[in-house]
Scaffold this motif. Structure first.
Motif, PDB file in Angstrom:
ATOM      1  N   THR A   1       0.825  -1.210   0.000  1.00 45.72           N
ATOM      2  CA  THR A   1       0.000   0.000   0.000  1.00 45.72           C
ATOM      3  C   THR A   1       0.863   1.265   0.000  1.00 45.72           C
ATOM      4  O   THR A   1       0.984   1.942  -1.008  1.00 45.72           O
ATOM      5  N   ASN A   2       1.488   1.573   1.137  1.00 45.89           N
ATOM      6  CA  ASN A   2       2.159   2.873   1.257  1.00 45.89           C
ATOM      7  C   ASN A   2       3.686   2.781   1.245  1.00 45.89           C
ATOM      8  O   ASN A   2       4.360   3.679   1.749  1.00 45.89           O
ATOM      9  N   LEU A   3       4.230   1.732   0.652  1.00 50.38           N
ATOM     10  CA  LEU A   3       5.691   1.622   0.568  1.00 50.38           C
ATOM     11  C   LEU A   3       6.229   2.658  -0.422  1.00 50.38           C
ATOM     12  O   LEU A   3       5.552   3.010  -1.384  1.00 50.38           O
ATOM     13  N   THR A   4       7.437   3.120  -0.156  1.00 50.70           N
ATOM     14  CA  THR A   4       8.095   4.017  -1.111  1.00 50.70           C
ATOM     15  C   THR A   4       9.273   3.255  -1.722  1.00 50.70           C
ATOM     16  O   THR A   4       9.591   2.145  -1.270  1.00 50.70           O
ATOM     17  N   SER A   5       9.930   3.866  -2.688  1.00 51.84           N
ATOM     18  CA  SER A   5      11.001   3.121  -3.381  1.00 51.84           C
ATOM     19  C   SER A   5      12.108   2.703  -2.409  1.00 51.84           C
ATOM     20  O   SER A   5      12.760   1.679  -2.612  1.00 51.84           O
ATOM     21  N   ASN A   6      12.284   3.469  -1.307  1.00 51.09           N
ATOM     22  CA  ASN A   6      13.307   3.093  -0.313  1.00 51.09           C
ATOM     23  C   ASN A   6      12.986   1.772   0.378  1.00 51.09           C
ATOM     24  O   ASN A   6      13.865   1.138   0.956  1.00 51.09           O
TER      25      ASN A   6
ATOM     26  N   LEU B   1      14.276  -5.375  -7.058  1.00 55.34           N
ATOM     27  CA  LEU B   1      12.840  -5.629  -7.218  1.00 55.34           C
ATOM     28  C   LEU B   1      12.101  -4.460  -7.858  1.00 55.34           C
ATOM     29  O   LEU B   1      10.954  -4.601  -8.275  1.00 55.34           O
ATOM     30  N   LEU B   2      12.797  -3.300  -7.929  1.00 51.04           N
ATOM     31  CA  LEU B   2      12.081  -2.087  -8.318  1.00 51.04           C
ATOM     32  C   LEU B   2      11.456  -2.116  -9.721  1.00 51.04           C
ATOM     33  O   LEU B   2      10.475  -1.429  -9.964  1.00 51.04           O
ATOM     34  N   ASN B   3      11.999  -2.930 -10.616  1.00 50.72           N
ATOM     35  CA  ASN B   3      11.358  -2.982 -11.942  1.00 50.72           C
ATOM     36  C   ASN B   3      10.263  -4.044 -12.021  1.00 50.72           C
ATOM     37  O   ASN B   3       9.573  -4.162 -13.014  1.00 50.72           O
ATOM     38  N   LYS B   4      10.109  -4.803 -10.921  1.00 54.87           N
ATOM     39  CA  LYS B   4       9.099  -5.875 -10.936  1.00 54.87           C
ATOM     40  C   LYS B   4       7.954  -5.620  -9.981  1.00 54.87           C
ATOM     41  O   LYS B   4       6.870  -6.157 -10.132  1.00 54.87           O
ATOM     42  N   ALA B   5       8.233  -4.851  -8.899  1.00 54.31           N
ATOM     43  CA  ALA B   5       7.212  -4.665  -7.862  1.00 54.31           C
ATOM     44  C   ALA B   5       7.055  -3.181  -7.559  1.00 54.31           C
ATOM     45  O   ALA B   5       7.967  -2.385  -7.800  1.00 54.31           O
ATOM     46  N   SER B   6       5.890  -2.835  -7.044  1.00 54.50           N
ATOM     47  CA  SER B   6       5.644  -1.434  -6.702  1.00 54.50           C
ATOM     48  C   SER B   6       4.584  -1.381  -5.613  1.00 54.50           C
ATOM     49  O   SER B   6       4.151  -2.415  -5.101  1.00 54.50           O
ATOM     50  N   SER B   7       4.186  -0.153  -5.264  1.00 57.57           N
ATOM     51  CA  SER B   7       3.129  -0.008  -4.264  1.00 57.57           C
ATOM     52  C   SER B   7       2.053   0.914  -4.835  1.00 57.57           C
ATOM     53  O   SER B   7       2.294   1.642  -5.804  1.00 57.57           O
ATOM     54  N   LEU B   8       0.897   0.902  -4.197  1.00 55.73           N
ATOM     55  CA  LEU B   8      -0.190   1.776  -4.659  1.00 55.73           C
ATOM     56  C   LEU B   8       0.217   3.239  -4.527  1.00 55.73           C
ATOM     57  O   LEU B   8      -0.085   4.059  -5.368  1.00 55.73           O
ATOM     58  N   LYS B   9       0.937   3.539  -3.448  1.00 56.74           N
ATOM     59  CA  LYS B   9       1.374   4.928  -3.248  1.00 56.74           C
ATOM     60  C   LYS B   9       2.328   5.351  -4.377  1.00 56.74           C
ATOM     61  O   LYS B   9       2.227   6.451  -4.910  1.00 56.74           O
ATOM     62  N   MET B  10       3.243   4.466  -4.746  1.00 55.36           N
ATOM     63  CA  MET B  10       4.202   4.811  -5.801  1.00 55.36           C
ATOM     64  C   MET B  10       3.502   4.966  -7.150  1.00 55.36           C
ATOM     65  O   MET B  10       3.874   5.804  -7.959  1.00 55.36           O
ATOM     66  N   GLU B  11       2.460   4.179  -7.384  1.00 57.86           N
ATOM     67  CA  GLU B  11       1.774   4.252  -8.686  1.00 57.86           C
ATOM     68  C   GLU B  11       0.773   5.394  -8.762  1.00 57.86           C
ATOM     69  O   GLU B  11       0.432   5.834  -9.851  1.00 57.86           O
ATOM     70  N   THR B  12       0.266   5.862  -7.602  1.00 57.11           N
ATOM     71  CA  THR B  12      -0.779   6.899  -7.647  1.00 57.11           C
ATOM     72  C   THR B  12      -0.290   8.236  -7.091  1.00 57.11           C
ATOM     73  O   THR B  12      -0.995   9.237  -7.209  1.00 57.11           O
ATOM     74  N   SER B  13       0.859   8.223  -6.426  1.00 58.03           N
ATOM     75  CA  SER B  13       1.381   9.402  -5.705  1.00 58.03           C
ATOM     76  C   SER B  13       0.408   9.876  -4.624  1.00 58.03           C
ATOM     77  O   SER B  13       0.352  11.061  -4.307  1.00 58.03           O
ATOM     78  N   LYS B  14      -0.397   8.954  -4.117  1.00 61.27           N
ATOM     79  CA  LYS B  14      -1.322   9.316  -3.032  1.00 61.27           C
ATOM     80  C   LYS B  14      -1.127   8.369  -1.849  1.00 61.27           C
ATOM     81  O   LYS B  14      -0.725   7.213  -2.038  1.00 61.27           O
ATOM     82  N   THR B  15      -1.436   8.873  -0.654  1.00 63.68           N
ATOM     83  CA  THR B  15      -1.397   8.005   0.527  1.00 63.68           C
ATOM     84  C   THR B  15      -2.662   7.154   0.530  1.00 63.68           C
ATOM     85  O   THR B  15      -3.765   7.665   0.319  1.00 63.68           O
ATOM     86  N   ILE B  16      -2.479   5.875   0.742  1.00 60.90           N
ATOM     87  CA  ILE B  16      -3.600   4.932   0.639  1.00 60.90           C
ATOM     88  C   ILE B  16      -4.152   4.628   2.029  1.00 60.90           C
ATOM     89  O   ILE B  16      -3.389   4.349   2.964  1.00 60.90           O
TER      90      ILE B  16
END
Ligand code: BTN
Length: 327
Positions: A207-212, A218-233
């Motif tokens: 949900t709210n993970l950042t790239s750190n 893993l960064l090219n394979k996985a992401s978070s909702l926060k990283m994809e939407t730029s919003k806090t979930i």
């Protein structure tokens, strides 16, 4: 409960407001120094807590039992929440306590220290920034129907993640947004004397993970909702949406014995339909195949190169890698 977790629970309930020393000192149970130390302990343990001059507040919304109960109280299933501060794995907890848990019990944790992924892999979750939940079910179904629970869960998860982006299902248990993994499903069954006692539906959502919070590899394979939407979930809203969808598909299926609603969603949103894939199975060379369908048992129907009829893949036995990406 220790003072730090007591305060954490209060911070969760009042997010995003400050829990002030003045408010706390009204109880007079502890000194300002005790409260400050407890906030520092939470901060040092990586909980998303920020300390200000007059108290502390949460920087990220976290899972709350009372909010979830409120948000899901009109659903048909009687979901009941057990929120643990820290446990190795919500699935392991549910399996260990299985005989004492009832249909619709949902185990959640703020910090999963030994999360399990599919095929014996590890699943890591960041403290307070990812959802780790397990739903306990005691369905009266034949073991042959078990693959359908993966499809049901994937459909409900994909549907609830559509609010945040173009969620897609990588059969059988990954949900992707913008071709990156956002969520995973691990379903474990409980047998006694060869009899199916029930299931634990494990779901992990970034949900709210950042790239750190991600390993660079893993960064090219996985992401978070926060990283994809730029919003806090808000995890509570997301979990409630997922459970509403789960509730609706599950009840329809139990009533009608027809799984077509969620199978159709899985087919529509599958990144693999019509694709060339390699099928990896233990102790065998990978085999090339084309994905043709998902059948009414929730099995992927593939046509192996050089063969003329389609073969079902059991979701638990194979790992699939697409030849040409997921788009
Ligand atoms: C995968 O993609 O490999 C499946 C990941 C499933 C992770 C979830 S987090 C909650 C539940 N508890 C676990 O230990 N695993 C599942």
């Amino acid at each position: 409960m220790t003072l730090d977790f007591n305060l954490l629970n209060r911070l969760i309930e009042i997010y995003p407001n400050v829990l002030s020393f003045n408010q706390l000192l009204k109880n007079d149970m502890h000194s300002k120094h005790d409260y400050l130390e407890a906030f520092r302990t939470l901060e040092n343990r990586q909980f998303p807590v920020a300390i200000s001059s007059n108290g502390a507040y949460l920087t990220t919304p976290m899972v709350s039992r009372s909010i979830l109960t409120q948000l899901t109280n009109t659903l048909s299933m009687n979901f009941s929440y057990i929120v643990k501060e820290i446990i190795p794995s919500t699935n392991s907890f549910a399996l260990e306590k299985f005989s004492t848990l009832k249909e619709g019990d949902v185990i959640l944790t703020h910090h999963q220290t030994k999360g399990k992924g599919r095929l014996g892999r590890e699943w890591s979750s960041s403290i307070g920034k990812s959802v780790a939940l397990s739903i306990v079910l005691h369905p009266k179904v034949k073991p042959e129907s078990l693959p359908l629970f993966t499809q049901l869960t994937a459909a409900a998860l994909c549907e609830s993640l559509k609010k945040y982006g173009d969620a897609k299902i990588k059969w059988p248990n990954d949900i992707l947004i913008n071709k990156k993994k956002i969520a995973g499903i691990l379903i474990e069954s409980q047998f006694q004397d060869n009899q199916l006692q029930g299931l634990v539906i494990g779901v992990g959502i970034n949900t709210n993970l950042t790239s750190n919070d991600f390993d660079e590899t893993l960064l090219n394979k996985a992401s978070s909702l926060k990283m994809e939407t730029s919003k806090t979930i808000d995890p509570n809203e997301l979990i409630a949406d997922f459970l509403a969808s789960f509730d609706s598909y599950y009840n329809e299926w139990l009533e009608t014995q027809n799984a077509s609603s969620f199978i159709n969603l899985c087919k529509k949103e599958s990144v693999l339909m019509g694709r060339e894939i390699n099928v990896f199975s233990p102790k065998q060379q990978p085999r090339q195949a084309i994905v043709k369908d998902i059948n009414t048992q929730g099995e992927l129907m593939v046509l192996y190169h050089g063969e003329s009829s389609v073969t079902p893949l059991k979701s638990l036995d194979f790992s699939i890698r697409s030849n040409s990406g997921y788009s």
